[in-house]
Design an enzyme around this catalytic site. Structure first.
Site, PDB file in Angstrom:
ATOM      1  N   ARG A  72     -10.246  -0.206  15.529  1.00  0.00           N
ATOM      2  CA  ARG A  72     -10.328   0.489  14.247  1.00  0.00           C
ATOM      3  C   ARG A  72     -11.378  -0.254  13.439  1.00  0.00           C
ATOM      4  O   ARG A  72     -12.551  -0.232  13.786  1.00  0.00           O
ATOM      5  CB  ARG A  72      -8.936   0.531  13.587  1.00  0.00           C
ATOM      6  CG  ARG A  72      -8.799   1.533  12.466  1.00  0.00           C
ATOM      7  CD  ARG A  72      -7.362   1.684  12.022  1.00  0.00           C
ATOM      8  NE  ARG A  72      -6.776   0.438  11.539  1.00  0.00           N
ATOM      9  CZ  ARG A  72      -5.535   0.344  11.085  1.00  0.00           C
ATOM     10  NH1 ARG A  72      -4.745   1.395  11.067  1.00  0.00           N
ATOM     11  NH2 ARG A  72      -5.062  -0.818  10.655  1.00  0.00           N
ATOM     12  N   LYS A 110       0.835  -1.200   0.000  1.00  0.00           N
ATOM     13  CA  LYS A 110       0.000   0.000   0.000  1.00  0.00           C
ATOM     14  C   LYS A 110       0.872   1.252   0.000  1.00  0.00           C
ATOM     15  O   LYS A 110       2.090   1.178   0.206  1.00  0.00           O
ATOM     16  CB  LYS A 110      -0.920  -0.008   1.220  1.00  0.00           C
ATOM     17  CG  LYS A 110      -0.197  -0.030   2.550  1.00  0.00           C
ATOM     18  CD  LYS A 110      -1.169  -0.135   3.711  1.00  0.00           C
ATOM     19  CE  LYS A 110      -0.424  -0.165   5.041  1.00  0.00           C
ATOM     20  NZ  LYS A 110      -1.350  -0.227   6.189  1.00  0.00           N
ATOM     21  N   TYR A 141      13.109  31.192   6.034  1.00  0.00           N
ATOM     22  CA  TYR A 141      11.936  31.831   6.628  1.00  0.00           C
ATOM     23  C   TYR A 141      12.017  31.863   8.153  1.00  0.00           C
ATOM     24  O   TYR A 141      12.401  30.882   8.790  1.00  0.00           O
ATOM     25  CB  TYR A 141      10.660  31.078   6.239  1.00  0.00           C
ATOM     26  CG  TYR A 141      10.288  31.158   4.776  1.00  0.00           C
ATOM     27  CD1 TYR A 141      10.152  32.378   4.137  1.00  0.00           C
ATOM     28  CD2 TYR A 141      10.050  29.998   4.046  1.00  0.00           C
ATOM     29  CE1 TYR A 141       9.796  32.453   2.805  1.00  0.00           C
ATOM     30  CE2 TYR A 141       9.692  30.048   2.708  1.00  0.00           C
ATOM     31  CZ  TYR A 141       9.559  31.288   2.089  1.00  0.00           C
ATOM     32  OH  TYR A 141       9.211  31.348   0.768  1.00  0.00           O
ATOM     33  N   MET A 170       9.177  24.795   0.756  1.00  0.00           N
ATOM     34  CA  MET A 170       8.447  23.878  -0.120  1.00  0.00           C
ATOM     35  C   MET A 170       9.352  23.219  -1.151  1.00  0.00           C
ATOM     36  O   MET A 170       9.221  22.020  -1.429  1.00  0.00           O
ATOM     37  CB  MET A 170       7.314  24.620  -0.842  1.00  0.00           C
ATOM     38  CG  MET A 170       6.475  23.717  -1.722  1.00  0.00           C
ATOM     39  SD  MET A 170       5.126  24.569  -2.554  1.00  0.00           S
ATOM     40  CE  MET A 170       4.019  24.917  -1.196  1.00  0.00           C
TER      41      MET A 170
END
Length: 369
Positions: free
Chosen positions: A136, A38, A263, A311
């Site tokens: 779950r 997966k 930043y 990013m």
């Protein structure tokens, strides 16, 4: 014609995945191996991993959502595939059409599968999940036996398996694991008393496969171990990490003491130094949690990530090293005698190793060796 290629890529060694698969195949003896691929094979590439594991001992594949299974079918994968996650009503028909086994965890889904199978004149294949303590997906253990008995008699339904999932199999303290196991054992025992034949009972994930051999049953479900990652610090089996993440230096600048970086100015140089800019950021899977925490390898040296990961770019402090544009950077993997692992990233990010590889985004090209 030239091909546009980014200076960011992940190298996946399929021979290492083959080796890991063989290691688990030997460990489990007569049990079958379901390879969990997966999330794009935990970031390694689902199709490439599928071909490799099936050629080296796996007989089943497991995915999380129907879309992942459909992609494998369209690529020509014919092996049995189990969808481990919840299947929405509108996804039931494609599961039946593409011969994907569905995890059944509540009664209403069965009605939808039966109707889909009837329309297509096919049989819906299911594995019934029992919740023994994960809280779950899964049937209540108190009602599971009656439900499973009814399903074995339902028209258009083939019960291929009954399974559960352990919540704490990587804990050396086996108390909770043993409690879950005893509850699943009771379900199996009661089904056997009713002479109900189930082709596959399965419970073991990677950790239980390694540390709790009596849970191997008819089949085990191995995910992270196939990719060379361990569930904790114990190493009962030799595995080889299969993925390396690499980049190249995009820019180099010499800066004075007191220079703010990236930043938020969260890092200020404490001496004159050289900064190297890498063309990789959190959009590629380099988490912002690595800001002022992680390290990379350049020229066989460990260099710290400084300032906030952005990013598309990340800055590292290379000090006085002779670094040039185009130099190779290893973010996960080995360079010379030094290695940075997914476990190192996990420690810096306060997470688990396979979240690290799952985070590597689709814009990072996978190169297979």
């Amino acid at each position: 014609m030239s091909r546009l290629t980014r200076s960011v890529w992940a190298e996946v060694n399929l021979q290492d995945i083959a080796f890991n698969t063989q290691q688990f195949s030997r460990l489990i003896g007569n049990s079958q191996l379901m390879a969990v691929i997966k999330a794009n094979g935990y970031g390694h590439g689902a199709l490439e991993v599928a071909h490799t594991v099936l050629a080296n001992g796996a007989s089943w594949l497991a995915v999380a959502i129907p879309e992942e299974g459909v992609r494998l079918r369209r690529a020509g994968i014919a092996a049995p595939i189990l969808v481990l996650g919840a299947v929405a009503p509108e996804e039931a028909e494609i599961c039946v059409a593409k011969d994907l086994a569905v995890t059944v965890h509540e009664p209403e889904l069965v009605r939808i599968l039966v109707n889909a199978a009837r329309r297509m004149q096919k049989t819906a294949k299911i594995h019934i999940k029992v919740d023994t303590g994960m809280s779950r997906l899964g049937l209540d253990v108190r009602t599971a036996v009656d439900f499973i008995r009814d399903m074995t008699k339902a028209p258009g339904i083939e019960v291929q398996g009954v399974f559960t999932h352990f919540a704490d199999a990587d804990n050396p303290n086996l108390e909770y694991l043993n409690w879950q196991w005893s509850r699943f054992e009771a379900v199996m025992h009661n089904l056997q008393k009713l002479d109900i034949k189930i082709p596959f009972y399965h419970a073991a994930n990677t950790a239980a496969t390694m540390f709790f051999p009596k849970s191997h049953l008819d089949m085990v479900r191995v995910g992270l171990g196939l990719y060379g990652m361990y569930p904790d610090e114990r190493r009962p089996l030799l595995l080889r990490p299969a993925l390396s993440l690499k980049s190249r230096v995009a820019a180099v600048k010499r800066v004075p003491q007191g220079t703010a970086v990236s930043y938020g100015c969260s890092y200020v140089t404490w001496k004159e130094t050289t900064l190297a800019v890498l063309p990789i950021g959190y959009a590629d899977g380099l988490s912002r949690k690595l800001s002022n925490q992680g390290h990379v390898l350049i020229g066989g040296h460990v260099c710290p990530i400084v300032g906030k990961v952005t990013m598309d770019h990340t800055i590292v402090d290379v000090g006085d090293l002779p670094v040039s544009i185009g130099d190779e950077v290893v973010l996960i993997g080995r360079q010379g005698d030094i290695e940075i692992t997914a476990d190192d990233w996990a420690r810096w990010m306060d997470t688990i190793n396979y979240e690290v590889t799952c985070l590597i985004s689709s814009r990072v090209e996978r190169v297979y060796t």
